[in-house]
Scaffold this motif. Structure first.
Motif: not given
Length: 103
Positions: A6-13, A47-57, A62-64
């Protein structure tokens, strides 16, 4: 052996991690991220997973709480499942862990 993190990340992170992965020109590297209750863990986030995460979250600040699950797909490949609870969607891909450098 299945492992879930479980990761708690902000969009900026997420954006910083995405920029880091884009900088890995010659090879793939495990991304070392803080995991709830486990310190820092190296994960094969592409890169694809992180781009997807940035779009989704990345639609809200705030942290997701992002779930990353590693499951053996066969003798060599590992299935990576990334889930962002903000929209309930899932991104899945397979990797060869030995292709990812530790540092």
């Amino acid at each position: 052996m299945e492992k879930a993190y479980e990761l708690a990340l902000t969009p900026l992170q997420i954006e910083v991690l995405l920029d880091s992965v884009r900088g890995f020109v010659d090879n793939k590297k495990l991304l070392h991220v803080p995991v709830a209750g486990e310190g820092v863990v190296g994960l094969p986030l592409t890169e694809e997973a992180l781009a997807w995460l940035l779009n989704a979250c990345g639609q809200t600040d705030g942290k997701h709480n992002i779930m990353v699950q590693l499951t053996p797909a066969d003798d060599e490949r590992t299935k990576v499942t990334v889930r962002c609870p903000a929209d309930g969607e899932i991104f899945t891909y397979e990797v060869l862990l030995e292709e990812f450098d530790e540092q």
